[in-house]
Design a protein around this motif. Structure first.
Motif, mmCIF file in Angstrom:
data_model
loop_
_atom_site.group_PDB
_atom_site.id
_atom_site.type_symbol
_atom_site.label_atom_id
_atom_site.label_comp_id
_atom_site.label_asym_id
_atom_site.label_seq_id
_atom_site.Cartn_x
_atom_site.Cartn_y
_atom_site.Cartn_z
ATOM 1 N N ASP A 77 1.142 -1.638 -0.631
ATOM 2 C CA ASP A 77 0.048 -0.212 -0.233
ATOM 3 C C ASP A 77 0.780 1.279 -0.026
ATOM 4 O OD1 ASP A 77 -2.663 -1.203 -0.145
ATOM 5 O OD2 ASP A 77 -2.716 -1.505 2.249
ATOM 6 N N ILE A 78 1.956 1.107 1.259
ATOM 7 C CA ILE A 78 2.264 2.133 0.442
ATOM 8 C C ILE A 78 3.325 2.759 -0.497
ATOM 9 C CG2 ILE A 78 5.089 3.109 1.773
ATOM 10 C CD1 ILE A 78 4.312 1.972 3.881
ATOM 11 N N ILE A 79 3.547 1.159 -1.313
ATOM 12 C CA ILE A 79 4.572 1.397 -3.210
ATOM 13 C C ILE A 79 3.550 1.689 -3.659
ATOM 14 C CG2 ILE A 79 4.995 0.874 -4.623
ATOM 15 C CD1 ILE A 79 6.594 -1.607 -2.425
ATOM 16 N N HIS A 80 2.207 2.030 -3.637
ATOM 17 C CA HIS A 80 0.953 2.280 -4.510
ATOM 18 C C HIS A 80 0.806 3.717 -4.360
ATOM 19 C CE1 HIS A 80 -2.821 2.105 -6.547
ATOM 20 N NE2 HIS A 80 -3.106 2.273 -6.170
ATOM 21 N N GLN A 81 0.447 4.033 -2.844
ATOM 22 C CA GLN A 81 0.145 5.790 -2.373
ATOM 23 C C GLN A 81 1.455 6.416 -3.054
ATOM 24 O OE1 GLN A 81 -2.082 6.575 -1.063
ATOM 25 N NE2 GLN A 81 -1.526 8.773 -1.167
ATOM 26 N N ALA A 82 3.104 5.868 -2.971
ATOM 27 C CA ALA A 82 3.802 6.407 -3.642
ATOM 28 C C ALA A 82 3.608 6.875 -4.823
ATOM 29 C CB ALA A 82 5.599 6.232 -2.711
ATOM 30 N N ASN A 83 3.095 6.251 -5.565
ATOM 31 C CA ASN A 83 3.148 5.773 -6.709
ATOM 32 C C ASN A 83 2.171 6.583 -7.617
ATOM 33 O OD1 ASN A 83 5.196 4.532 -7.568
ATOM 34 N ND2 ASN A 83 4.557 2.367 -7.931
ATOM 35 N N THR A 84 1.120 6.347 -6.776
ATOM 36 C CA THR A 84 0.245 7.316 -7.562
ATOM 37 C C THR A 84 -0.351 9.244 -7.579
ATOM 38 O OG1 THR A 84 -1.120 7.506 -5.242
ATOM 39 C CG2 THR A 84 -2.045 6.461 -6.995
ATOM 40 N N GLN A 85 1.461 9.301 -5.657
ATOM 41 C CA GLN A 85 2.316 10.794 -5.817
ATOM 42 C C GLN A 85 2.715 11.422 -6.963
ATOM 43 O OE1 GLN A 85 2.643 11.064 -1.885
ATOM 44 N NE2 GLN A 85 0.525 10.460 -1.437
ATOM 45 N N ARG A 86 3.731 10.415 -7.590
ATOM 46 C CA ARG A 86 4.666 10.723 -8.908
ATOM 47 C C ARG A 86 3.413 11.528 -9.824
ATOM 48 N NH1 ARG A 86 7.463 6.742 -11.261
ATOM 49 N NH2 ARG A 86 8.812 7.517 -12.064
ATOM 50 N N LEU A 87 4.779 12.645 -10.325
ATOM 51 C CA LEU A 87 4.818 13.761 -10.969
ATOM 52 C C LEU A 87 4.768 12.580 -12.327
ATOM 53 C CD1 LEU A 87 6.347 16.135 -9.639
ATOM 54 C CD2 LEU A 87 3.874 16.013 -9.789
ATOM 55 N N ALA A 88 3.581 12.660 -13.351
ATOM 56 C CA ALA A 88 3.543 11.915 -14.483
ATOM 57 C C ALA A 88 4.972 12.669 -15.502
ATOM 58 C CB ALA A 88 2.412 12.185 -15.305
ATOM 59 N N THR A 89 5.695 11.908 -16.222
ATOM 60 C CA THR A 89 7.078 12.232 -16.672
ATOM 61 C C THR A 89 7.368 11.095 -18.664
ATOM 62 O OG1 THR A 89 8.483 10.797 -15.765
ATOM 63 C CG2 THR A 89 7.886 13.126 -14.246
ATOM 64 N N LEU A 90 6.235 10.655 -18.493
ATOM 65 C CA LEU A 90 6.538 9.463 -19.312
ATOM 66 C C LEU A 90 6.718 10.098 -21.010
ATOM 67 C CD1 LEU A 90 6.565 6.747 -20.803
ATOM 68 C CD2 LEU A 90 4.288 6.287 -20.554
ATOM 69 N N ASP A 91 5.602 11.226 -20.791
ATOM 70 C CA ASP A 91 5.856 11.716 -22.487
ATOM 71 C C ASP A 91 7.010 12.677 -22.306
ATOM 72 O OD1 ASP A 91 3.429 9.994 -23.199
ATOM 73 O OD2 ASP A 91 2.035 12.581 -22.513
ATOM 74 N N MET A 92 7.563 12.980 -21.860
ATOM 75 C CA MET A 92 8.489 14.046 -21.567
ATOM 76 C C MET A 92 9.927 13.114 -21.952
ATOM 77 S SD MET A 92 8.057 16.929 -18.236
ATOM 78 C CE MET A 92 7.001 15.676 -17.470
ATOM 79 N N TRP A 93 10.319 11.718 -21.246
ATOM 80 C CA TRP A 93 11.001 10.676 -20.995
ATOM 81 C C TRP A 93 11.310 10.459 -22.463
ATOM 82 C CZ3 TRP A 93 10.002 5.371 -21.056
ATOM 83 C CH2 TRP A 93 11.914 4.340 -20.598
ATOM 84 N N LEU A 94 10.359 10.303 -22.770
ATOM 85 C CA LEU A 94 10.175 9.853 -24.240
ATOM 86 C C LEU A 94 11.264 10.616 -25.529
ATOM 87 C CD1 LEU A 94 6.617 7.323 -24.824
ATOM 88 C CD2 LEU A 94 9.193 6.536 -24.326
ATOM 89 N N GLU A 95 10.258 11.366 -25.018
ATOM 90 C CA GLU A 95 10.881 13.164 -26.033
ATOM 91 C C GLU A 95 12.337 13.254 -26.064
ATOM 92 O OE1 GLU A 95 10.372 17.557 -26.808
ATOM 93 O OE2 GLU A 95 8.631 16.452 -25.231
ATOM 94 N N TYR A 96 12.471 13.148 -24.373
ATOM 95 C CA TYR A 96 14.085 13.467 -24.620
ATOM 96 C C TYR A 96 14.927 12.606 -24.704
ATOM 97 C CZ TYR A 96 18.274 11.271 -21.994
ATOM 98 O OH TYR A 96 19.448 11.315 -21.794
ATOM 99 N N ARG A 97 14.418 11.192 -25.200
ATOM 100 C CA ARG A 97 15.290 9.641 -25.786
ATOM 101 C C ARG A 97 15.314 9.910 -27.508
ATOM 102 N NH1 ARG A 97 16.255 5.112 -23.309
ATOM 103 N NH2 ARG A 97 16.037 4.000 -25.370
ATOM 104 N N HIS A 98 13.951 10.449 -27.742
ATOM 105 C CA HIS A 98 14.055 10.587 -29.019
ATOM 106 C C HIS A 98 14.862 11.660 -29.153
ATOM 107 C CE1 HIS A 98 12.633 11.612 -32.911
ATOM 108 N NE2 HIS A 98 12.393 12.915 -32.608
ATOM 109 N N GLU A 99 14.706 13.074 -28.458
ATOM 110 C CA GLU A 99 16.103 14.008 -28.720
ATOM 111 C C GLU A 99 17.676 13.826 -28.585
ATOM 112 O OE1 GLU A 99 17.450 17.730 -29.647
ATOM 113 O OE2 GLU A 99 15.835 16.742 -30.275
#
Length: 281
Positions: free
Chosen positions: A174-196
């Motif tokens: 539950d601690i892990i899940h709660q932490a993951n729900t509070q993380r800021l979304a970065t997937l699109d930025m990560w994929l954009e960075y990898r492309h660059e």
């Protein structure tokens, strides 16, 4: 190519299921195998690359392993004394990045001439493999919503934690899940960075005969890739790193005596392995 080799190295040291010492002794073979996924070197290039690997492993064993050992010992102290804070965790991550940078600082002067000597056909081999990996990443994450990404992250972290503590509890999940729900979304930025990153790497390889430009670009791509990330992305990564530290602190406070014993034993064995590897001439 080079960046993935370092990932292989760090993975061999920190996340292997078998003995760290055994993994380290086979590291030269593992690196050779990994390189073959990207490019077929000529005999001359292979001979030069073998010399780099041999020199690197000697340097790494003598100079870097004590740093890893000391950082792990510090982490052990912070964990057992319950004195870790999110800010201290950020410092630990910065120390790990410094390990990474020193490796590239050491290998790049000898590695760049080999990369510059690659033929057009060899460069195409490297780029083809990198594009394939990029495509596979996009396909892996395409169509997944935030809830699915959280579930995937929950499973990955829970699996890794169980390797260090043994079976984990529902409360810890539950601690892990709660932490993951509070993380800021970065997937699109990560994929954009990898492309660059891939785009700039491709341009650098096309101009590999321009020594000054090539050296500057490879240092950027291998040592200072954060410069390719947007300010928002960098800020989000820093905040997520801080949040991850808070999660580790919360998990640490819930360890049972059995889990603590399991964790301490595994960490002590890793520290001992690193010490013995360092002393082994």
């Amino acid at each position: 190519m080079s960046k993935k080799l370092i990932v292989l190295l760090l993975s061999s040291l920190l996340f292997v299921g078998c003995s760290t010492k055994i993994s380290y002794f086979f590291l030269d073979w593992a690196i050779e195998w990994e390189v073959e996924e990207y490019v077929d070197l000529t005999s001359e290039q292979q001979d030069k690359f073998d010399i780099i690997i041999e020199s690197f492993l000697v340097w790494h064993r003598q100079q870097e392993l004590p740093r890893y050992r000391d950082q792990l010992s510090l982490l052990s102290t912070l964990t057992n004394q319950q004195t870790m804070t999110p800010e201290l965790w950020l410092k630990q991550v910065s120390m790990a990045k410094a390990h990474w940078s020193r490796i590239f600082d050491f290998v790049m002067p000898d590695l760049l001439p080999i990369l510059a000597s690659l033929s057009d056909e060899q460069v195409d081999q490297v780029l083809t493999q990198l594009r394939k990996e990029q495509k596979e990443l996009i396909e892996e994450y395409a169509g997944k919503d935030q809830a699915e990404l959280i579930i995937d992250s929950d499973k990955r972290i829970a699996k890794k934690l169980s390797e260090w503590t043994g079976d984990i509890t529902d409360a810890q999940k539950d601690i892990i899940h709660q932490a993951n729900t509070q993380r800021l979304a970065t997937l699109d930025m990560w994929l954009e960075y990898r492309h660059e990153w891939l785009s700039q790497f491709e341009q650098a390889m096309k101009r590999r005969q321009q020594t000054d430009y090539f050296t500057q670009q490879m240092k950027l791509l291998m040592i200072s890739p954060d410069e390719l990330k947007s300010e928002v992305y960098r800020d989000n990564v820093t905040e997520n790193t801080r949040k991850f530290g808070s999660m580790l602190i919360a998990l640490n406070q819930t360890f049972s005596q059995k889990q603590r014993k399991h964790f301490d034993k595994k960490l002590a064995e890793l520290v001992e392995d690193l010490t013995e590897l360092h002393l082994d001439k």
